[in-house]
Design an enzyme around this catalytic site. Structure first.
Site, mmCIF file in Angstrom:
data_model
loop_
_atom_site.group_PDB
_atom_site.id
_atom_site.type_symbol
_atom_site.label_atom_id
_atom_site.label_comp_id
_atom_site.label_asym_id
_atom_site.label_seq_id
_atom_site.Cartn_x
_atom_site.Cartn_y
_atom_site.Cartn_z
ATOM 1 N N HIS A 1 -35.840 79.513 19.222
ATOM 2 C CA HIS A 1 -34.905 79.490 18.099
ATOM 3 C C HIS A 1 -35.127 80.261 16.953
ATOM 4 O O HIS A 1 -34.644 81.314 16.527
ATOM 5 C CB HIS A 1 -34.309 78.070 17.869
ATOM 6 C CG HIS A 1 -33.903 77.411 19.344
ATOM 7 N ND1 HIS A 1 -32.782 77.806 20.040
ATOM 8 C CD2 HIS A 1 -34.422 76.242 19.707
ATOM 9 C CE1 HIS A 1 -32.729 77.057 21.049
ATOM 10 N NE2 HIS A 1 -33.633 75.916 21.113
HETATM 11 O O1 RIB Z 1 -30.883 73.944 17.775
HETATM 12 C C1 RIB Z 1 -32.131 74.448 17.449
HETATM 13 C C2 RIB Z 1 -32.506 74.149 15.990
HETATM 14 O O2 RIB Z 1 -32.346 73.041 15.485
HETATM 15 C C3 RIB Z 1 -33.930 74.682 15.691
HETATM 16 O O3 RIB Z 1 -33.752 75.254 14.416
HETATM 17 C C4 RIB Z 1 -34.687 73.418 15.932
HETATM 18 O O4 RIB Z 1 -36.067 73.814 14.903
HETATM 19 C C5 RIB Z 1 -33.758 72.635 15.361
HETATM 20 O O5 RIB Z 1 -33.972 72.778 13.783
#
Ligand code: RIB
Ligand code: CA
Length: 315
Positions: free
Chosen positions: A240
């Site tokens: 992500h």
């Molecule tokens: O949904 C994924 C996100 O939420 C990423 O940034 C993870 O680190 C959490 O913060």
């Protein structure tokens, strides 16, 4: 090309940690003005401490870390220890930070730095948008000095923390609303694209083969992160937050479209959902570039090449 002035707002978090290492390894491309930490995956006391530990691991002790908001603007706090572990960076096992966080609050750092900027500053956000939203509310004039905001959050499709909502937006939907309404160039990197960049076993082995303290920490974290995600993402963890930094380094690895994005603020099943007007049904002007595709092999090739630049052992 001169280095891009950059502030990274984050909630480390195992994938935040990988994103920070990628940014720290890219000193030629980024003039990293500071790291701001926010409550998210784990409480603020851990996210700011983790940011400093990762800074040391990368050999970049000069980059200031600021602690920000300990809770979202309106809703009750949520967190994700069930994914990232109690420390937030389980699997990394890093030493105590070498120096304390800066004394200024992250929101004040954002306001003061943007207000004084002589060159537009890019904001990369990896967690809930509380710090950035409150900086905008405190002094909207700072938006004139924002080059762009690239945010990991939301989804065109399904969520991850609820069927409808992605964690960062769900954790502070009101802050996300402020940012999506800010009127500055905004790129949304949501689950649709980050789920294409999976740290599969062969990719993890290529990182492990670097044989450095950073690569070992990355693999320790992603082994655990992947295991926690396996039921949803099969082999490996979605990258992500590293997608945000990779986009800034190499936008050609990604594809997307401009569209209207609204944040659902009504309580209920869709609370915190990003409603993406993919086909222009609302007739409302686009407020975001929403990414939809990534060249995953190209992403990992760049990630591994950059991780290899980091010091073998913590300095
Ligand atoms: O949904 C994924 C996100 O939420 C990423 O940034 C993870 O680190 C959490 O913060
Ligand atoms: Ca994050």
């Amino acid at each position: 090309m001169s280095a891009r002035p950059l502030i990274i707002d984050c909630d480390p978090g195992q994938d935040d940690a990988v994103a920070l290492l990628l940014a720290f390894a890219s000193a030629q491309e980024f003039d990293l003005l500071g790291i701001t930490a926010v409550a998210g995956n784990v409480p603020l006391a851990r996210t700011e401490d983790n940011a400093r530990r990762i800074r040391d691991l990368a050999g970049r002790p000069e980059v200031p870390v600021y602690a920000g908001c300990p809770r979202p603007m309106v809703r009750e706090p949520v967190s994700a220890e069930y994914i990232h572990g109690e420390t937030g960076i389980d699997g990394a096992d890093l030493p105590e930070p070498s120096r304390p966080p800066e004394s200024a609050h992250a929101v004040d750092f954002l306001v003061d730095t943007l207000s004084a900027a002589t060159e537009p500053i890019t904001l990369a956000t990896l967690g809930p948008l509380t710090n950035v939203a409150l900086a905008i509310v405190k002094n909207p004039a700072i938006l004139a000095n924002v080059r762009e905001i690239v945010t990991m959050g939301g989804a065109i499709g399904l969520g991850n923390v609820t069927p409808a909502a992605e964690f960062n937006v769900h954790a502070d939907p009101h802050a996300a609303h402020v940012v999506f309404e800010a009127g500055v160039p905004l790129t949304m990197i949501g689950l649709d694209v980050t789920h294409q960049a999976i740290a599969t076993p062969p990719r993890l082995e290529a990182i492990r083969a670097l044989g450095t303290a950073p690569s070992s920490a990355v693999c320790g974290m992603l082994d655990l992160y992947g295991a926690k995600n396996v039921e949803a993402y099969h082999h490996g963890a979605p990258m992500h937050d590293p997608c945000v930094i990779a986009y800034l380094l190499s936008p050609g690895l990604f594809e997307g479209r401009d569209m209207r994005v609204d944040v659902e603020l009504a309580e209920g099943h869709c609370f915190g959902r990003t409603v993406c007007d993919l086909h222009g049904r609302t007739g409302t002007a686009a407020n975001a570039r929403v990414l939809e595709r990534v060249d995953a092999d190209g992403f990992f090739a760049m990630l591994i090449e950059r991780l290899a630049r980091l010091p073998m052992a913590p300095i």
